[in-house]
Design a protein around this motif. Structure first.
Motif, PDB file in Angstrom:
ATOM      1  N   HIS A   9       0.881  -1.393   0.069  1.00  5.48           N
ATOM      2  CA  HIS A   9      -0.210   0.069  -0.218  1.00  5.48           C
ATOM      3  C   HIS A   9       0.895   1.229  -0.007  1.00  5.48           C
ATOM      4  O   HIS A   9       0.410   2.204  -0.692  1.00  5.48           O
ATOM      5  CB  HIS A   9      -0.821  -0.160   1.197  1.00  5.48           C
ATOM      6  CG  HIS A   9      -1.574   1.424   1.462  1.00  5.48           C
ATOM      7  ND1 HIS A   9      -2.216   2.031   0.790  1.00  5.48           N
ATOM      8  CD2 HIS A   9      -1.540   2.079   2.645  1.00  5.48           C
ATOM      9  CE1 HIS A   9      -2.711   2.896   1.463  1.00  5.48           C
ATOM     10  NE2 HIS A   9      -2.156   3.347   2.412  1.00  5.48           N
ATOM     11  N   LEU A  10       1.955   1.416   0.769  1.00  6.47           N
ATOM     12  CA  LEU A  10       2.742   2.267   0.868  1.00  6.47           C
ATOM     13  C   LEU A  10       3.428   2.665  -0.496  1.00  6.47           C
ATOM     14  O   LEU A  10       3.683   3.828  -0.776  1.00  6.47           O
ATOM     15  CB  LEU A  10       3.790   2.423   2.166  1.00  6.47           C
ATOM     16  CG  LEU A  10       3.126   2.628   3.764  1.00  6.47           C
ATOM     17  CD1 LEU A  10       4.416   1.975   4.307  1.00  6.47           C
ATOM     18  CD2 LEU A  10       2.758   3.804   3.682  1.00  6.47           C
ATOM     19  N   MET A  11       3.885   1.431  -0.966  1.00  3.11           N
ATOM     20  CA  MET A  11       4.676   1.630  -2.180  1.00  3.11           C
ATOM     21  C   MET A  11       3.830   2.129  -3.188  1.00  3.11           C
ATOM     22  O   MET A  11       4.082   2.876  -4.170  1.00  3.11           O
ATOM     23  CB  MET A  11       5.200   0.504  -2.610  1.00  3.11           C
ATOM     24  CG  MET A  11       6.089   0.352  -4.147  1.00  3.11           C
ATOM     25  SD  MET A  11       7.040  -1.133  -4.263  1.00  3.11           S
ATOM     26  CE  MET A  11       5.603  -2.370  -4.420  1.00  3.11           C
TER      27      MET A  11
ATOM     28  N   HIS B  27       1.705   3.993   9.534  1.00  4.70           N
ATOM     29  CA  HIS B  27       1.548   2.534   9.322  1.00  4.70           C
ATOM     30  C   HIS B  27       2.584   1.804   9.952  1.00  4.70           C
ATOM     31  O   HIS B  27       2.728   0.530  10.217  1.00  4.70           O
ATOM     32  CB  HIS B  27       1.509   2.244   7.695  1.00  4.70           C
ATOM     33  CG  HIS B  27       0.117   2.695   7.138  1.00  4.70           C
ATOM     34  ND1 HIS B  27      -1.038   2.613   7.731  1.00  4.70           N
ATOM     35  CD2 HIS B  27      -0.126   3.421   5.757  1.00  4.70           C
ATOM     36  CE1 HIS B  27      -1.855   3.253   6.981  1.00  4.70           C
ATOM     37  NE2 HIS B  27      -1.542   3.499   5.823  1.00  4.70           N
ATOM     38  N   ALA B  28       3.750   2.353   9.877  1.00  2.00           N
ATOM     39  CA  ALA B  28       4.963   1.700  10.675  1.00  2.00           C
ATOM     40  C   ALA B  28       4.538   1.341  12.136  1.00  2.00           C
ATOM     41  O   ALA B  28       4.754   0.384  12.685  1.00  2.00           O
ATOM     42  CB  ALA B  28       6.194   2.403  10.646  1.00  2.00           C
ATOM     43  N   ASP B  29       3.830   2.266  12.879  1.00  5.16           N
ATOM     44  CA  ASP B  29       3.136   2.093  14.165  1.00  5.16           C
ATOM     45  C   ASP B  29       2.141   1.004  14.032  1.00  5.16           C
ATOM     46  O   ASP B  29       2.183   0.068  14.962  1.00  5.16           O
ATOM     47  CB  ASP B  29       2.580   3.501  14.447  1.00  5.16           C
ATOM     48  CG  ASP B  29       2.479   3.374  16.066  1.00  5.16           C
ATOM     49  OD1 ASP B  29       3.434   3.167  16.838  1.00  5.16           O
ATOM     50  OD2 ASP B  29       1.210   3.434  16.479  1.00  5.16           O
ATOM     51  N   ASP B  30       1.489   0.973  13.044  1.00  8.24           N
ATOM     52  CA  ASP B  30       0.388  -0.307  12.934  1.00  8.24           C
ATOM     53  C   ASP B  30       1.141  -1.339  13.034  1.00  8.24           C
ATOM     54  O   ASP B  30       0.805  -2.482  13.566  1.00  8.24           O
ATOM     55  CB  ASP B  30      -0.303   0.151  11.621  1.00  8.24           C
ATOM     56  CG  ASP B  30      -1.293   0.978  11.507  1.00  8.24           C
ATOM     57  OD1 ASP B  30      -1.778   1.638  12.836  1.00  8.24           O
ATOM     58  OD2 ASP B  30      -1.876   1.665  10.680  1.00  8.24           O
ATOM     59  N   ILE B  31       2.350  -1.693  11.955  1.00  8.33           N
ATOM     60  CA  ILE B  31       2.960  -2.849  11.861  1.00  8.33           C
ATOM     61  C   ILE B  31       3.701  -3.337  13.206  1.00  8.33           C
ATOM     62  O   ILE B  31       3.669  -4.232  13.751  1.00  8.33           O
ATOM     63  CB  ILE B  31       4.218  -2.662  10.692  1.00  8.33           C
ATOM     64  CG1 ILE B  31       3.356  -2.494   9.447  1.00  8.33           C
ATOM     65  CG2 ILE B  31       5.123  -3.820  10.788  1.00  8.33           C
ATOM     66  CD1 ILE B  31       4.262  -2.286   8.309  1.00  8.33           C
ATOM     67  N   ALA B  32       4.389  -2.086  13.823  1.00  4.67           N
ATOM     68  CA  ALA B  32       4.606  -2.524  15.169  1.00  4.67           C
ATOM     69  C   ALA B  32       3.840  -3.092  16.019  1.00  4.67           C
ATOM     70  O   ALA B  32       4.185  -3.962  17.004  1.00  4.67           O
ATOM     71  CB  ALA B  32       5.660  -1.146  15.653  1.00  4.67           C
TER      72      ALA B  32
END
Length: 411
Positions: free
Chosen positions: A180-182, A275-280
């Motif tokens: 999604h980010l890419m 989204h990095a926080d979502d992944i973490a």
């Protein structure tokens, strides 16, 4: 000239008698025929100075000294307590370099090292200040992705946002989030002429692009998505760093709206962090908010977008009508947004028209929030009714601004 050295006869010579024939001297010996003088033994080498030996400790710990240097260092260590202690410490440090050891290191170590490097060592080609947040946040996310195992790429992640009236969510995986980010970063790449990873006919809407990627069946299901995403982020930073003046005003289309390149890069940095926080959270990995300077820029972008978001909600019948219209560029009714903590500051939000100017003298309401909490509101992760820690003044204006902030979120 006469004498013994000249072949003459000296006094007392046995041949020096009357009537004797003159003596003919024999040939002289050549210099090369003379016996060599006795060779004295070489003096012992002078011992190395303490400072030299101390400077060799690092090489000695890595076994990089010559045999003579190693012998000199080891002999010195038997009589110098301070150097012996330093040598032991260096040898212990060298032991940590062996990759076969199982080290239980702080999972935040890599991100702290990256942050320290980014903060202290300027690049040869400096990254523009408006792209620094994107550069830092993609590096931090990449550090997280390098640390997780293969199975964690399939961990479920629930993406949340606010659709204008209520909070909604969508389930995907860690690999799906990076895809999604890419895909959305491809909007910036396309504007810079770098090519769109979603294809030349991809829609401009971030949600439509993401749904198309997820439904295509071609997206990588594992960590293989990390490399193309990271290569794309590197290309974006490299391109804007080498671009000339004025590139920050290049328009990037998001379908229903457009942002200047400098704001689009901040938008991408913000979403990367969220989204990095979502992944973490999905893989139980500790993750910190952005640096204060970067967080301030993200908050400033959201504050600048609020008047237009409020006007859009008013056109859709989701906000109260304007009370006092003014000419473009004139001060009008305003809300004082006070953001506390790292990255905080004071902003004045025009309430009745996006063309008006927020002004302290026309303030009718105030909202006070923590910086991270405000960003969570803008990301659609916090319900608008629960977001403000402090509210004062016109309750209708407070409600409209909180809901407008949440409506900035999207898939």
């Amino acid at each position: 000239m006469s004498g013994p050295l000249d072949g003459g006869r000296g006094p007392g010579d046995p041949d020096d008698v009357p009537g004797a024939p003159p003596r003919i001297p024999g040939p002289r010996a050549a210099g090369d025929d003379l016996a060599p003088p006795d060779v004295l033994p070489s003096p012992p080498p002078e011992p190395l100075a303490h400072g030299v030996l101390k400077s060799l400790l690092g090489a000695w710990a890595l076994a990089a000294c010559s045999a003579e240097e190693s012998a000199a260092v080891e002999e010195h260590l038997t009589g110098c307590a301070s150097c012996a202690e330093e040598a032991q410490r260096l040898r212990d440090a060298v032991g940590l370099l062996h990759t076969e050891r199982d080290l239980d290191l702080d999972p935040l170590l890599r991100s702290r090292v990256l942050e320290n490097c980014l903060g202290r060592r300027p690049a040869r080609t400096p990254v523009p200040a408006w792209a620094g947040a994107y550069d830092a946040e993609t590096a931090r996310l990449d550090a997280l992705l390098r640390d997780i195992g293969d199975s964690e790429w399939h961990a479920p992640v629930r993406l949340k946002w606010f659709d204008g009236e209520a909070k909604v969510s969508r389930r995907t995986t860690v690999a799906g989030v990076i895809g999604h980010l890419m895909s959305v970063d491809g909007l910036v790449a396309s504007a810079l002429g770098l090519g769109d990873p979603a294809g030349p006919d991809a829609p401009a809407s971030p949600a439509e692009r993401t749904e198309r990627l997820w439904n295509s069946g071609e997206r990588p299901a594992t960590r293989s998505v990390r490399v193309p995403w990271r290569e794309q982020s590197h290309a974006l930073v490299r391109t804007v760093s080498f671009a000339g003046l004025g590139v920050e005003q290049l328009s990037v289309s998001y379908g229903d709206f457009a942002l200047a390149l400098q704001d689009a890069m901040l938008d991408r940095a913000f979403e990367c962090w969220v989204h990095a926080d979502d992944i973490a959270a999905a893989v139980d990995y500790p993750y910190e908010p952005p640096a204060g300077a970067h967080l301030h820029r993200m908050i400033d972008l959201a504050a600048r977008l609020l008047p237009a978001a409020l006007a859009a909600r008013r056109r859709a019948g989701l906000a109260a009508p304007a009370r006092r219209l003014v000419t473009a560029g004139s001060p009008g009714r305003s809300l004082h947004l006070e953001v506390e903590g790292a990255g905080g500051g004071h902003w004045y939000i025009a309430l009745d028209s996006p063309a008006a100017v927020g002004d302290p003298d026309h303030t009718v309401a105030q909202i006070a929030l923590d910086g991270v909490e405000f960003c969570q509101l803008v990301a659609g992760h916090v319900p608008p009714a629960d977001a403000a820690a402090g509210q004062d003044g016109d309750r209708e204006a407070v409600r409209d601004v909180l809901f407008a902030a949440a409506s900035l979120s999207r898939l």
